[in-house]
Motif scaffolding. Structure first.
Motif, PDB file in Angstrom:
ATOM      1  N   MET A 347       0.830  -1.215   0.000  1.00 44.18           N
ATOM      2  CA  MET A 347       0.000   0.000   0.000  1.00 44.18           C
ATOM      3  C   MET A 347       0.860   1.259   0.000  1.00 44.18           C
ATOM      4  N   ALA A 348       1.948   1.255   0.759  1.00 47.89           N
ATOM      5  CA  ALA A 348       2.832   2.421   0.781  1.00 47.89           C
ATOM      6  C   ALA A 348       3.462   2.644  -0.586  1.00 47.89           C
ATOM      7  N   SER A 349       3.830   1.560  -1.267  1.00 49.89           N
ATOM      8  CA  SER A 349       4.411   1.673  -2.605  1.00 49.89           C
ATOM      9  C   SER A 349       3.388   2.213  -3.604  1.00 49.89           C
ATOM     10  N   VAL A 355      -0.780   5.215  -7.580  1.00 45.60           N
ATOM     11  CA  VAL A 355      -1.807   4.227  -7.917  1.00 45.60           C
ATOM     12  C   VAL A 355      -2.922   4.295  -6.875  1.00 45.60           C
ATOM     13  N   ASP A 356      -4.178   4.347  -7.330  1.00 41.93           N
ATOM     14  CA  ASP A 356      -5.326   4.390  -6.422  1.00 41.93           C
ATOM     15  C   ASP A 356      -5.942   2.992  -6.353  1.00 41.93           C
ATOM     16  N   PRO A 357      -5.729   2.257  -5.279  1.00 42.33           N
ATOM     17  CA  PRO A 357      -6.100   0.834  -5.250  1.00 42.33           C
ATOM     18  C   PRO A 357      -7.549   0.590  -4.833  1.00 42.33           C
ATOM     19  N   THR A 400     -11.242  -3.043   8.542  1.00 41.31           N
ATOM     20  CA  THR A 400     -11.192  -3.792   7.292  1.00 41.31           C
ATOM     21  C   THR A 400      -9.855  -3.534   6.612  1.00 41.31           C
ATOM     22  N   TRP A 401      -9.545  -4.375   5.614  1.00 42.62           N
ATOM     23  CA  TRP A 401      -8.327  -4.155   4.837  1.00 42.62           C
ATOM     24  C   TRP A 401      -8.361  -2.779   4.170  1.00 42.62           C
ATOM     25  N   ALA A 402      -9.510  -2.365   3.669  1.00 42.59           N
ATOM     26  CA  ALA A 402      -9.611  -1.059   2.996  1.00 42.59           C
ATOM     27  C   ALA A 402      -9.345   0.074   3.975  1.00 42.59           C
ATOM     28  N   ALA A 403      -9.890  -0.036   5.190  1.00 40.58           N
ATOM     29  CA  ALA A 403      -9.655   1.005   6.192  1.00 40.58           C
ATOM     30  C   ALA A 403      -8.182   1.076   6.580  1.00 40.58           C
ATOM     31  N   LEU A 404      -7.544  -0.075   6.667  1.00 37.67           N
ATOM     32  CA  LEU A 404      -6.118  -0.085   7.000  1.00 37.67           C
ATOM     33  C   LEU A 404      -5.287   0.493   5.859  1.00 37.67           C
ATOM     34  N   GLY A 413       1.473  10.510   4.069  1.00 37.18           N
ATOM     35  CA  GLY A 413       1.263  11.847   3.513  1.00 37.18           C
ATOM     36  C   GLY A 413       0.406  11.890   2.274  1.00 37.18           C
ATOM     37  N   HIS A 414      -0.458  10.903   2.077  1.00 38.82           N
ATOM     38  CA  HIS A 414      -1.301  10.863   0.888  1.00 38.82           C
ATOM     39  C   HIS A 414      -2.780  10.899   1.284  1.00 38.82           C
ATOM     40  N   ASP A 415      -3.610  11.172   0.316  1.00 38.56           N
ATOM     41  CA  ASP A 415      -5.046  11.305   0.549  1.00 38.56           C
ATOM     42  C   ASP A 415      -5.671   9.923   0.746  1.00 38.56           C
ATOM     43  N   ARG A 416      -6.280   9.717   1.922  1.00 38.74           N
ATOM     44  CA  ARG A 416      -6.874   8.412   2.220  1.00 38.74           C
ATOM     45  C   ARG A 416      -8.051   8.093   1.307  1.00 38.74           C
ATOM     46  N   SER A 417      -8.668   9.099   0.728  1.00 35.44           N
ATOM     47  CA  SER A 417      -9.821   8.851  -0.139  1.00 35.44           C
ATOM     48  C   SER A 417      -9.432   8.200  -1.460  1.00 35.44           C
ATOM     49  N   ARG A 418      -8.132   8.102  -1.733  1.00 36.43           N
ATOM     50  CA  ARG A 418      -7.685   7.421  -2.947  1.00 36.43           C
ATOM     51  C   ARG A 418      -7.938   5.907  -2.875  1.00 36.43           C
ATOM     52  N   VAL A 419      -8.193   5.386  -1.679  1.00 38.00           N
ATOM     53  CA  VAL A 419      -8.480   3.960  -1.497  1.00 38.00           C
ATOM     54  C   VAL A 419      -9.981   3.726  -1.652  1.00 38.00           C
ATOM     55  N   THR A 420     -10.331   2.770  -2.498  1.00 45.61           N
ATOM     56  CA  THR A 420     -11.727   2.422  -2.730  1.00 45.61           C
ATOM     57  C   THR A 420     -12.006   1.027  -2.200  1.00 45.61           C
ATOM     58  N   GLY A 421     -13.076   0.880  -1.401  1.00 42.01           N
ATOM     59  CA  GLY A 421     -13.436  -0.420  -0.860  1.00 42.01           C
ATOM     60  C   GLY A 421     -14.259  -1.232  -1.831  1.00 42.01           C
ATOM     61  N   VAL A 422     -13.968  -2.526  -1.922  1.00 41.50           N
ATOM     62  CA  VAL A 422     -14.729  -3.446  -2.777  1.00 41.50           C
ATOM     63  C   VAL A 422     -14.956  -4.746  -2.011  1.00 41.50           C
ATOM     64  N   SER A 423     -15.915  -5.527  -2.467  1.00 44.51           N
ATOM     65  CA  SER A 423     -16.169  -6.821  -1.848  1.00 44.51           C
ATOM     66  C   SER A 423     -15.086  -7.822  -2.250  1.00 44.51           C
TER      67      SER A 423
END
Length: 467
Positions: A347-349, A355-357, A400-404, A413-423
């Protein structure tokens, strides 16, 4: 004269682990009878369950026969069948009690438990004295022994009959003084899987002292039948099994299934046999995957296992085998993070590379850093906590994994909203190979490990330190 009618009792001496025992002896005009060794009663009275394998008898014709001082790398239960002796015991183990002395008379109504590394010696006070001892290892030329001169001035044993007037072997007369004695080292700890994430954390925790050995897969192949005879196992006090097959998806393939069962079950069985046969404490690391994740709330150590996939099945089978070892700790953990490739580094990489995962948001648990697992293992061993299963994860509110992943983005130092949660099903929808089922709930209760005095670190604090 032998004292009849005593109650069975164990008493600590001035040497750590050296126990003097009062034995019930029943006698009349015909003679006497005693239970010289009775495991159930004596363990209940406080004697270690040391597992004797050999019984020896030393018969001495004359008063004043003097033998010792010998320290061997095994435990002994010493008693007298006939006659009476003056015994002297000197601690020849590495540590603060090195050189400590304890003396006592033994007759058929009194015995003594002599722990590994404590020098044993005696002088007969009656003719026709039979001196007996149970030991929990077979004699070996490869074992490490230590000897001390009976006349050593530092320990200054007050022999009832002067040594100049008694029968002593030339070999015993030649033993060194205390200053020249080679101390008996403590039993060793063997870490298996030393190159893995947990293995490296254990090396950092314990260091590279003589009491610790680290073995990689190149050093030890648990599937090799010759492994059981590869070492003098009585020299080991603890084995920490940090080796495992953890490729949960590959385990669903025919080849992966074979490797998973070989490493996680066959290997665990080999270690269990060795530990049981040699009185070794076995520490085995397990997984949240032994559960199906359908429970509402935290999983306790007492919950029944219900693994979903091959990996979880092999871990559950390994746990069942290790639980048969008299001295065992099974460490159940989840979402492990250590040195090397892992979720947090990935995730740090991605954050750094722009990349927005998409990250799974229907699995809940806690991160566990290998430093915390290593610290928990060390705590259980050093405090001699009750054997059994212990859950060990980071502390704090489950996520959850997405929250972590969002926490990793924010911490770097990046925007947490770049992470999108999926099933989970959507995340693996495009997978080309087999996908192992994952438990949705991986939250493990920490009450049992906390009751021993170990407080796991909050996982978000550990995450910040890790990053």
């Amino acid at each position: 004269m032998t004292e009849f009618g005593k109650s069975l009792a164990m008493t600590e001496t001035t040497i750590p682990g050296l126990l003097i025992a009062e034995l019930p002896v029943h006698g009349d005009s015909r003679g006497w009878f005693k239970e010289n060794w009775q495991r159930e009663k004596m363990v209940a009275a406080g004697l270690p369950d040391f597992g004797p394998v050999q019984n020896n008898v030393s018969f001495n014709d004359a008063v004043g026969t003097t033998r010792g001082i010998h320290a061997e790398p095994w435990d002994k239960w010493v008693s007298v069948a006939t006659g009476r002796i003056f015994g002297a015991w000197v601690d020849l183990r590495e540590g603060p009690s090195f050189g400590a002395v304890f003396t006592a008379e033994l007759d058929p109504s009194r015995a003594i438990f002599v722990p590994r590394g404590v020098g044993n010696s005696y002088q007969t006070l009656e003719p026709d004295t039979a001196y007996t001892y149970l030991v929990n290892d077979h004699w070996s030329p490869d074992a490490e022994y230590s000897f001390l001169n009976l006349a050593d001035e530092t320990t200054a044993i007050d022999w009832p009959i002067p040594l100049s007037e008694v029968e002593i072997s030339a070999k015993d007369l030649a033993h060194p003084r205390l200053a020249d004695v080679t101390p008996i080292p403590p039993k060793k700890t063997l870490v298996i899987g030393a190159n893995g994430q947990l293995g490296r954390a254990l090396r950092d925790a314990y260091g590279d002292g003589q009491a610790f050995e680290y073995a990689t897969r190149d050093d030890i192949d648990l599937a090799d039948p010759d492994f059981v005879g590869a070492r003098r196992w009585r020299d080991y006090g603890t084995i920490i099994n940090a080796a495992a097959y953890t490729a949960v998806d590959l385990a669903e393939t025919p080849e992966g299934r074979e490797h998973a069962w070989a490493a996680n079950v066959t290997g665990a069985a080999a270690l269990a046999r060795i530990a049981t046969a040699n009185g070794i404490t076995l520490v085995h690391v397990s997984s949240d995957y032994v559960f199906d994740g359908t429970k509402q709330g935290e999983y306790s150590e007492d919950d029944q296992v219900r693994p979903l996939g091959v990996y979880g099945q092999t871990k559950a089978a390994g746990d069942a085998i290790v639980s048969t070892v008299p001295q065992h700790y099974i460490i159940r953990t989840s979402w492990v993070i250590g040195e090397g490739k892992n979720f947090v580094r990935t995730m740090a990489s991605l954050a750094e590379r722009g990349v927005d995962p998409k990250v799974v948001d229907d699995q809940t648990g806690r991160l566990t850093f290998t430093t915390d697992i290593a610290a928990a293992i060390r705590h259980l061993l050093e405090t001699r906590s009750p054997f059994g299963i212990y859950n060990v994860t980071g502390a704090g509110e489950p996520m959850t994994w997405a929250a972590l992943a969002a926490e990793v983005f924010a911490a770097t130092g990046h925007d947490r909203s770049r992470v999108t949660g999926v099933s989970t099903s959507d995340y693996f929808a495009s997978a080309t190979g087999p996908v192992a089922p994952r438990p949705e709930n991986s939250v493990l209760s920490l009450q049992k490990i906390e009751a021993t005095g170990f407080v796991p670190a909050p996982m978000l604090e550990s995450l910040a330190l890790y990053l």
